[in-house]
Design a protein around this motif. Structure first.
Motif, short mmCIF file in Angstrom:
data_model
loop_
_atom_site.label_atom_id
_atom_site.label_comp_id
_atom_site.label_asym_id
_atom_site.label_seq_id
_atom_site.Cartn_x
_atom_site.Cartn_y
_atom_site.Cartn_z
N SER A 21 0.84 -1.21 0.00
CA SER A 21 0.00 0.00 0.00
C SER A 21 0.87 1.25 0.00
N GLY A 25 0.87 4.13 -2.76
CA GLY A 25 0.64 5.51 -2.34
C GLY A 25 1.70 6.45 -2.87
N SER A 163 -6.47 0.43 -3.08
CA SER A 163 -5.14 0.74 -3.62
C SER A 163 -5.23 1.27 -5.04
N ASP A 166 -6.29 4.88 -5.01
CA ASP A 166 -5.15 5.75 -4.71
C ASP A 166 -4.23 5.90 -5.91
N SER A 255 0.93 8.53 1.06
CA SER A 255 1.32 7.30 1.74
C SER A 255 1.15 7.40 3.25
N SER A 258 -2.62 6.98 3.82
CA SER A 258 -3.10 5.61 3.58
C SER A 258 -2.57 4.65 4.64
N ASN A 262 -4.76 2.39 7.02
CA ASN A 262 -4.61 0.93 7.04
C ASN A 262 -4.44 0.40 8.46
N ASP A 370 -7.49 10.43 7.71
CA ASP A 370 -7.05 11.46 6.76
C ASP A 370 -6.96 12.82 7.44
#
Length: 387
Positions: A21, A25, A163, A166, A255, A258, A262, A370
């Motif tokens: 990921s 990202g 993913s 993104d 990144s 994300s 995650n 976020d």
């Protein structure tokens, strides 16, 4: 499961997916870092919308993957992308994506971010239609392929879809910007084609208002989360110059967000399962905190990789030698710990109020991650630049 097994699972199962990921990202981060100065100078409204767009794609199409999976198991969908219900869901996903981002644009304009406002609106509309079409059929293809091969689509589709979202979002926006600046006639022609394609698909799929109303709850949820993402958007727009001055954080931004999302989603999913199985007796049960601590052990490596990838990309693209962000490396594990504790707390509280954490917690945590992540990046930029 013993604590040692939890640590082993964190490094063997969770860490590889986190690294994949992270790499994906950075593909989007490469475009954002390279063009951040241009976007904040000429298209500042895009920065207001960007966090909401990224979150929307994950929420809308992950939900679509789950819906396809359920329909396949119930026999309501043929395992083929040619099934008419695939097109219906792709068109509905387009509409579910378009309406909230248009609202985000409108709020940005009302709040005073009006420079190149019309161009930004069509950059957002055109890219959303095209990305939704690609992502919709990608979602259907992955879900159906997994089902055909007797692999549970629920365990495979959602991470891949998020993913891919993104992967497509930032490069597509940048592509529309470059097309506008290179040849405005081609830009408007592409947008006209995109809008005509949407109307054609609406007509051909026969998706009416009654069908759209079936998704009222999902639409309300993702729109509310999109509005909440304005906190991230206005923060990013206001401090974009500071982030650009740090050099590496422009590349690292997608990144970082994300990865926090995650970590939060992993804990939320594990918490939901354990709560439903009755393995968590109370908030201070030992089991969930062992899971959090096991994952925490992976965070120094992720923080290090974010630094190294950012440095490498900045050097290759800008021919600059930015310094290693010790501030990021030292604080990243603590921020990830905060996100995981927050995710556990939200999941636990929702379950106690008879709300399924799988349906609400993960989109909410991804959205809130976020916001927290954007504020965190700004604070790190302030420490690095000394502003």
């Amino acid at each position: 499961m013993s604590f040692g097994n939890k640590v082993q699972s964190a490094f063997k199962v969770s860490l590889p997916s986190l690294i994949v990921s992270l790499v994906i990202g950075f593909f989007g981060g490469t475009f954002l870092g390279k063009y951040l100065d241009r976007i904040r100078r000429d298209y500042p409204g895009l920065l207001v919308i960007l966090p909401g767009m990224m979150g929307l794609r994950g929420n809308v199409f992950s939900s679509m993957a789950s819906r396809f999976s359920t329909m396949l198991y119930l026999g309501e969908l043929k395992p083929s992308v040619k099934d008419r219900k695939v097109l219906e869901n792709v068109v509905i996903a387009m509409l579910l994506s378009l309406i909230p981002v248009t609202l985000l644009w409108a709020i940005g304009v009302i709040r005073g971010v009006r420079y190149h406002a019309i161009e930004i609106l069509f950059i957002v509309i055109g890219s959303t239609i095209l990305v939704s079409l690609i992502l919709g059929y990608f979602t259907a293809g992955i879900t159906i392929l997994a089902f055909r091969r007797d692999v549970d689509p629920d365990s495979l589709a959602a991470p891949l879809v998020a993913s891919m979202g993104d992967l497509l979002t930032i490069p597509t926006l940048v592509g529309f910007i470059l097309l506008l600046e290179r040849n405005s006639m081609e830009f408007w022609a592409l947008n006209g084609f995109s809008v005509l394609m949407l109307f054609f698909l609406l007509t051909f799929s026969r998706v009416g208002l009654s069908k759209f109303k079936e998704y009222k709850q999902l639409f309300t949820t993702i729109t509310a989360l999109a509005m909440l993402s304005l906190v991230s958007g206005f923060t990013l727009e206001r401090f974009s110059g500071l982030i650009a001055s740090s050099v590496i954080l422009g590349f690292a931004y997608p990144s970082i967000l994300s990865s926090f999302g995650n970590y939060g989603s992993i804990i939320a999913a594990k918490t939901s399962t354990k709560l439903n199985l009755g393995e968590i007796r109370g908030y201070l049960s030992r089991e969930p905190f062992e899971e959090i601590f096991a994952l925490l052990l992976t965070t120094p490596l992720i923080g290090l990789l974010i630094n190294l990838f950012s440095l490498a990309i900045a050097y290759l693209l800008l021919r600059e030698e930015p310094r290693f962000a010790f501030e990021l490396a030292l604080t990243y594990p603590f921020m990830a710990l905060f996100i995981m504790l927050y995710a556990y707390s939200i999941s636990y509280v929702l379950f106690q109020h008879n709300i399924d954490p799988d349906s609400v917690a993960i989109p909410l945590i991804a959205n809130n991650s976020d916001i927290f992540g954007t504020i965190y990046v700004v604070l790190i930029a302030k420490m690095m630049v000394g502003a």
